[in-house]
Scaffold this active site. Sequence first.
Site: not given
Ligand code: PEP
Length: 562
Positions: A196, A493
Amino acid sequence: MTRSLQENDGSTVLHGTPAVPGVVAGLAVRPTPRVRPEIGSEPLAESERAAQAETLRQAADTVAERLRLRAGAASGAAAEVLSANAAMATDRGWLGAAEKLIATGTPAAAAAITATEQFAALFTKLGGLMAERVTDLRDVRDRVVAELLGAPEPGIPTPAEPAILLATDLAPADTAGLDPKLIVGLAMSLGGPTGHTAIIARQLGIPCVVAVEGLDEVPAGTDMLVDGTQGRVILHPDAEQVATAVAEYQVSTARAAQWSGPGATADGQRVEVLANVQDGAGARAATGSPAEGIGLFRTELCFLDRESEPSVTEQAQLYRQVLDAYPDGKVVVRTLDAGSDKPLRFVTHPAEANPALGVRGIRITVRDSGIMDRQLDAIAVTAQGRDRIPWVMAPMISTVAEAKSFAAEVRDRGLIPGVMIEVPAAALLAEAILAEVDFASIGTNDLAQYTMAADRMSPQLAGFTDPWQPAVLRLVAQTAAAGQRLGKPVGVCGEAAADPLLAGVLAGFGITSLSAAASAVSAVGAALAAVTMDDCRRAAAAVLSTADPRAARAAAAAIIPL
Ligand code: PEP
Ligand code: MG
């Protein structure tokens, strides 16, 4: 874990995790402490109970009103947090529980504390987003208790000069109420870069470092420099150190402002730079950045407030907005990652003791594959008639069989199948899994959580879930190498893709695309453009022989100057 370091010139450097980039110098201030009432054992006399209940209601109203006023003066995520906390202060369930205690003789302040703990226990048990609300709940409690006792409102002081705020962790209401003209930097001993506090600090543009070891011993009034780009706090810096750090930051910001893509290293080796989005508005906003496409469309975030499953037509309309933003670019759609911290009401979630290890992501199909089938149908409808076929990937893959059956479903609909690699089992089997699909994307947020056995939501464990943890980097390297052997693209990602220094290392491992929040894209692209692939490979090899995140960052920085 990071350690503090005494430098030769009398300054001390404390290391932490970078959360919001920027460099600022100033004097430290600390929040006003929270008051704890003496809880006596004498019950209230019958005659006093009604008056105590009334005093509690008034205190709760006053606190709610103050929070509402601050919400009115704030915007975006900050305003939302403040309004939610104002509503919490006058929540009928919470007040009712406290009033019941007062009716049995408990004084108002003690009743407020006990009632809060009853709710905190319930929220913690529910886990995920509800558990995250416990900090807000306790913050509201502390404000109400201070009001009841006539003590100053706990939280952020108002310094006479712009200052740097130090804390263990800030309550969301405190962070949301920060005035960026007065609080110009933030350093916390707890907290994670995705918590947060970091999210709101980012929105307010306040440079921030979290999980800073040794910070709790630093007194208010200390002169310091906060470097939210490199994740360090320098105590008693000299003028030259401040000037150098500020100048370096200015150079990298200017470089980022000038970078316009497409993603490539200085010697022209392509590494796509893409954006993470959660809806059409986010995708349209990303087109204003140099992102070449969408590397992660988190579809579950479109439906967090939905009671029932959206129809195929409605889903198709939502997905179309994202695809339309990049008609000629790459778009990677992720199927619903429901469960754990993102439960969806229309997906049946069993009661689970450990939801992060439970039925989430692709695992929802174990019970009922209908939801995923209909989502794939919706994506296929959206894809019709387009020149660029969307890439579709499943979250939380952990076996080859899951990848194989998902790929068949996706190919049946004429789409391009891929998987997320975010479970260590999948990273270890990357080659066999990649053999079944056309691409993979590494979710470093979950990969770090599961590799380190550390809750990504826990502020206490942020040091463990740092993507620079060598164990996590090894799994990333191994997955990228599998992709290279099979000639299949492997992207990143998770939040790691937003770190400009790590970008070069990831490229050196053989990662073919980096997808990050649109606001981080320029800094990542510019950092890549400033380094050759040869240096990226050297940095990648160097981090793999380190034993902790700090050594890994230092090894990379020695080869890739930012
Ligand atoms: C991750 O786990 O790095 C990812 C991109 O998925 P999320 O953050 O949506 O779990
Ligand atoms: Mg994930």
